[in-house]
Write a protein that holds these residues in place. Structure first.
Motif, PDB file in Angstrom:
ATOM      1  N   GLU A 158       0.830  -1.210   0.000  1.00 11.97           N
ATOM      2  CA  GLU A 158       0.000   0.000   0.000  1.00 11.97           C
ATOM      3  C   GLU A 158       0.859   1.252   0.000  1.00 11.97           C
ATOM      4  OE1 GLU A 158      -3.857   1.971   2.258  1.00 11.97           O
ATOM      5  OE2 GLU A 158      -2.501   0.705   3.422  1.00 11.97           O
ATOM      6  N   GLU A 159       1.900   1.263   0.822  1.00 11.08           N
ATOM      7  CA  GLU A 159       2.798   2.418   0.850  1.00 11.08           C
ATOM      8  C   GLU A 159       3.444   2.646  -0.511  1.00 11.08           C
ATOM      9  OE1 GLU A 159       2.184   1.321   5.073  1.00 11.08           O
ATOM     10  OE2 GLU A 159       2.606   0.172   3.256  1.00 11.08           O
ATOM     11  N   MET A 160       3.862   1.578  -1.157  1.00 11.53           N
ATOM     12  CA  MET A 160       4.507   1.712  -2.471  1.00 11.53           C
ATOM     13  C   MET A 160       3.536   2.262  -3.512  1.00 11.53           C
ATOM     14  SD  MET A 160       7.648   0.939  -2.234  1.00 11.53           S
ATOM     15  CE  MET A 160       8.866  -0.056  -1.347  1.00 11.53           C
ATOM     16  N   ARG A 161       2.322   1.756  -3.511  1.00  8.38           N
ATOM     17  CA  ARG A 161       1.355   2.177  -4.531  1.00  8.38           C
ATOM     18  C   ARG A 161       0.909   3.622  -4.308  1.00  8.38           C
ATOM     19  NH1 ARG A 161      -4.082   2.325  -4.495  1.00  8.38           N
ATOM     20  NH2 ARG A 161      -5.146   2.347  -6.506  1.00  8.38           N
ATOM     21  N   VAL A 162       0.559   3.963  -3.081  1.00  9.93           N
ATOM     22  CA  VAL A 162       0.041   5.304  -2.807  1.00  9.93           C
ATOM     23  C   VAL A 162       1.128   6.358  -2.989  1.00  9.93           C
ATOM     24  CG1 VAL A 162      -0.948   6.805  -1.031  1.00  9.93           C
ATOM     25  CG2 VAL A 162      -1.797   4.469  -1.316  1.00  9.93           C
ATOM     26  N   SER A 163       2.337   6.085  -2.508  1.00  9.00           N
ATOM     27  CA  SER A 163       3.427   7.054  -2.679  1.00  9.00           C
ATOM     28  C   SER A 163       3.754   7.255  -4.150  1.00  9.00           C
ATOM     29  CB  SER A 163       4.675   6.604  -1.904  1.00  9.00           C
ATOM     30  OG  SER A 163       5.139   5.336  -2.348  1.00  9.00           O
ATOM     31  N   ALA A 164       3.650   6.200  -4.943  1.00 11.63           N
ATOM     32  CA  ALA A 164       3.882   6.334  -6.385  1.00 11.63           C
ATOM     33  C   ALA A 164       2.800   7.199  -7.028  1.00 11.63           C
ATOM     34  CB  ALA A 164       3.930   4.966  -7.047  1.00 11.63           C
ATOM     35  N   MET A 165       1.557   7.029  -6.614  1.00 11.11           N
ATOM     36  CA  MET A 165       0.486   7.850  -7.170  1.00 11.11           C
ATOM     37  C   MET A 165       0.706   9.326  -6.842  1.00 11.11           C
ATOM     38  SD  MET A 165      -2.935   5.537  -6.542  1.00 11.11           S
ATOM     39  CE  MET A 165      -3.994   6.630  -7.485  1.00 11.11           C
ATOM     40  N   VAL A 166       1.090   9.614  -5.606  1.00 16.14           N
ATOM     41  CA  VAL A 166       1.353  11.000  -5.223  1.00 16.14           C
ATOM     42  C   VAL A 166       2.526  11.569  -6.011  1.00 16.14           C
ATOM     43  CG1 VAL A 166       2.193  12.461  -3.332  1.00 16.14           C
ATOM     44  CG2 VAL A 166       0.328  10.859  -2.930  1.00 16.14           C
ATOM     45  N   GLY A 167       3.609  10.799  -6.087  1.00 16.42           N
ATOM     46  CA  GLY A 167       4.788  11.272  -6.810  1.00 16.42           C
ATOM     47  C   GLY A 167       4.523  11.506  -8.281  1.00 16.42           C
ATOM     48  N   LEU A 168       3.773  10.617  -8.909  1.00 16.35           N
ATOM     49  CA  LEU A 168       3.472  10.760 -10.338  1.00 16.35           C
ATOM     50  C   LEU A 168       2.501  11.913 -10.598  1.00 16.35           C
ATOM     51  CD1 LEU A 168       3.220   6.965 -11.178  1.00 16.35           C
ATOM     52  CD2 LEU A 168       4.928   8.543 -12.102  1.00 16.35           C
ATOM     53  N   ALA A 169       1.538  12.101  -9.705  1.00 22.13           N
ATOM     54  CA  ALA A 169       0.621  13.223  -9.854  1.00 22.13           C
ATOM     55  C   ALA A 169       1.368  14.550  -9.704  1.00 22.13           C
ATOM     56  CB  ALA A 169      -0.508  13.128  -8.828  1.00 22.13           C
ATOM     57  N   GLU A 170       2.290  14.599  -8.763  1.00 25.96           N
ATOM     58  CA  GLU A 170       3.098  15.805  -8.586  1.00 25.96           C
ATOM     59  C   GLU A 170       3.899  16.106  -9.848  1.00 25.96           C
ATOM     60  OE1 GLU A 170       6.163  17.624  -5.220  1.00 25.96           O
ATOM     61  OE2 GLU A 170       5.899  15.449  -5.375  1.00 25.96           O
ATOM     62  N   ASP A 175       3.331  -2.706  -7.975  1.00 25.77           N
ATOM     63  CA  ASP A 175       2.632  -1.715  -7.148  1.00 25.77           C
ATOM     64  C   ASP A 175       2.765  -0.331  -7.782  1.00 25.77           C
ATOM     65  OD1 ASP A 175       2.061  -3.735  -5.264  1.00 25.77           O
ATOM     66  OD2 ASP A 175       3.928  -3.358  -4.179  1.00 25.77           O
ATOM     67  N   THR A 176       3.938  -0.031  -8.326  1.00 24.73           N
ATOM     68  CA  THR A 176       4.151   1.272  -8.963  1.00 24.73           C
ATOM     69  C   THR A 176       3.600   1.294 -10.384  1.00 24.73           C
ATOM     70  OG1 THR A 176       6.377   0.666  -9.758  1.00 24.73           O
ATOM     71  CG2 THR A 176       6.219   1.655  -7.574  1.00 24.73           C
ATOM     72  N   ILE A 177       3.669   0.187 -11.084  1.00 24.21           N
ATOM     73  CA  ILE A 177       3.122   0.123 -12.447  1.00 24.21           C
ATOM     74  C   ILE A 177       1.614   0.359 -12.421  1.00 24.21           C
ATOM     75  CG2 ILE A 177       2.729  -1.394 -14.429  1.00 24.21           C
ATOM     76  CD1 ILE A 177       5.450  -2.699 -13.764  1.00 24.21           C
ATOM     77  N   ASP A 178       0.939  -0.246 -11.445  1.00 20.02           N
ATOM     78  CA  ASP A 178      -0.503  -0.019 -11.302  1.00 20.02           C
ATOM     79  C   ASP A 178      -0.802   1.453 -11.007  1.00 20.02           C
ATOM     80  OD1 ASP A 178      -0.950  -2.705 -11.717  1.00 20.02           O
ATOM     81  OD2 ASP A 178      -1.205  -3.206  -9.608  1.00 20.02           O
ATOM     82  N   ALA A 179       0.040   2.086 -10.185  1.00 27.25           N
ATOM     83  CA  ALA A 179      -0.153   3.497  -9.863  1.00 27.25           C
ATOM     84  C   ALA A 179      -0.014   4.366 -11.107  1.00 27.25           C
ATOM     85  CB  ALA A 179       0.845   3.927  -8.793  1.00 27.25           C
ATOM     86  N   ALA A 180       0.991   4.089 -11.918  1.00 30.27           N
ATOM     87  CA  ALA A 180       1.209   4.871 -13.144  1.00 30.27           C
ATOM     88  C   ALA A 180       0.050   4.704 -14.107  1.00 30.27           C
ATOM     89  CB  ALA A 180       2.519   4.455 -13.798  1.00 30.27           C
ATOM     90  N   ARG A 181      -0.499   3.506 -14.171  1.00 32.22           N
ATOM     91  CA  ARG A 181      -1.640   3.264 -15.061  1.00 32.22           C
ATOM     92  C   ARG A 181      -2.837   4.106 -14.625  1.00 32.22           C
ATOM     93  NH1 ARG A 181      -1.738  -1.951 -14.574  1.00 32.22           N
ATOM     94  NH2 ARG A 181      -0.372  -2.334 -16.350  1.00 32.22           N
ATOM     95  N   GLU A 182      -3.064   4.200 -13.309  1.00 26.75           N
ATOM     96  CA  GLU A 182      -4.182   5.007 -12.815  1.00 26.75           C
ATOM     97  C   GLU A 182      -3.958   6.499 -13.058  1.00 26.75           C
ATOM     98  OE1 GLU A 182      -6.278   4.187  -9.149  1.00 26.75           O
ATOM     99  OE2 GLU A 182      -5.021   2.437  -8.817  1.00 26.75           O
TER     100      GLU A 182
END
Length: 443
Positions: free
Chosen positions: A99-111, A135-142
């Protein structure tokens, strides 16, 4: 068929082969590709008015540690040099999970997206508590960004003379097997690809020479790129001389870590012979000026690298060593530092923007990105220059010199990712609330 038309841009800074800058211009995109650039264009698709805006290619981020957006401004790490900074943060990072990996990736990519970035790499070199690269690939896709995740690794812990704690290192056989798994599962080599996986042992002070050599062989067998940290600061050079009896450039060359399929992060302390090595072999560099300043690592010799023909792109680096993930600010800082080191005429604002766009595309071997030209991907950043930052500006160079530092609109593969300065693909306030809850739990 998906079609968009961007109308009436005040200036389009194309970064094409002729470096044209076009006034009062329209851009037509079909199925994620730029198909027409001109005036008075028409379309049956979605139309966006770009009046009063400067339009650039999407910026390209060549080095990040997205998970670190959960550990900004950590006490004890705020004023440390690289090695002490790492030793403070390793125990915190060891408590991360999926969860930490996915959510932090979403925040970083949105920034990044809000700062004009359409393509980002990521160097994920620790996998605690069941974390995985996807976990990060899924975040980037979103989020909707084009993504080059790298399967990093650490294999030498403190008990064997390395820097990371033993709990964060992995067996080398398991590392290589997982590299194969994620390449086979997620890497897409085609033009227009949204995901390309790389191989990225963390650094000379956290993996063995054997793993570096084996990872290079695996990457070349699979046809993927290779990435690591190199020559980041004086401690890094001293470690290389003591442990390996050579400078970092020689270490990299001996282990097969030079070539046009390799890019190294930082390279603050490269000497003239190492710059020549990188130029001769086509080896790329991810320059991270704000992080280098924050950690007191020094000023990378970007002017010398560029003059020698080395491909240089920009990286924000992790938010634990930069705190900010804004790529257009990195372009400005690059320009300022080269002027501090070499004089006021050492680097122009336009060259800094070129490094942030085409430079990154060259480093990541993405000739389909980094410029606004017919046949290139529709990765486009739109900057509203009607605000106070640009009041009184005479030239498009004000984008780097003055701002703004956030986009009005961002398109990735023709998809509207940022609109009117807000994320369109994710519920960003909800993601931020989750991020803050996770950070508080870690704290």
């Amino acid at each position: 068929m998906s079609e968009i038309l961007l109308k009436n841009a005040a200036v389009v800074v194309t970064m094409d082969d002729d470096r044209r800058e076009l006034a009062d211009t329209d851009i037509r995109c079909v199925d994620g590709v730029i198909t027409e650039i001109g005036q008075n264009l028409t379309s049956d698709g979605e139309t966006h008015n770009m009046s009063g805006c400067v339009v650039t290619p999407g910026l390209i981020n060549t080095h990040h540690h997205l998970y670190q957006s959960l550990t900004r401004a950590v006490p004890g790490a705020q004023d440390a040099l690289l090695f002490g900074w790492l030793q403070t943060l390793y125990p915190i990072w060891s408590r991360f999970g999926p969860e930490e990996m996915r959510v932090s990736a979403m925040v970083g990519l949105a920034e990044l997206a809000l700062s004009g970035c359409t393509l980002s790499s990521d160097h994920l070199y620790l996998y605690p508590n069941g974390s995985r690269l996807e976990d990060t690939i899924d975040a980037a896709r979103e989020v909707g960004l084009r993504f080059h995740p790298t399967r990093g690794a650490m294999s030498i812990g403190e008990s064997d003379g390395g820097l990371p704690p033993d709990a964060l290192v992995e067996r080398e056989e398991a590392i290589l097997n997982d590299m194969i798994r994620v390449i086979d599962g997620f890497h897409d080599p085609r033009e227009g690809s949204m995901v390309r996986v790389g191989v990225a042992p963390c650094s000379p002070f956290s993996v063995s020479r054997g793993l570096m050599r084996d990872a290079a062989r695996l990457a070349r067998d699979k046809g993927v790129m290779m990435h690591t940290h190199l020559a980041e600061n004086d401690e890094d050079i001293a470690y290389s001389l003591e442990k390996f009896g050579c400078r970092p450039g020689q270490y990299a060359e001996d282990l097969g870590w030079v070539g046009d399929d390799v890019w190294h992060a930082h390279c603050v302390k490269l000497d003239a012979s190492e710059i020549d090595l990188f130029a001769r072999t086509g080896t790329g560099v991810a320059h991270c000026p704000c992080s280098n300043c924050r950690l007191g690592s020094g000023i990378a010799p970007v002017r010398s690298m560029r003059d020698a023909g080395v491909d240089v792109g920009l990286g924000v680096d992790g938010s634990a060593s930069n705190d900010v993930g804004n790529l257009v600010l990195e372009a400005r800082q690059t320009m300022l530092l080269q002027r501090v080191a070499n004089g006021a005429d050492a680097m122009s604002a336009r060259e800094a923007l070129e490094i942030a766009t085409r430079g990154g595309a060259d480093v990541l071997n993405r000739p389909d990105c980094g410029q606004i030209a017919v046949g290139k991907r529709a990765d486009i950043a739109v900057w509203d220059v009607s605000g106070i930052e640009n009041a009184g500006s005479w030239d498009a160079a004000a984008l780097v010199l003055a701002g703004p530092t956030k986009v009005r609109d961002l398109f990735v593969e023709g998809r509207h990712v940022v609109g009117e300065g807000r994320m369109k693909t994710i519920d960003l306030p909800k993601v931020i609330a989750t991020q803050n809850r996770l950070a508080q739990r870690l704290r």
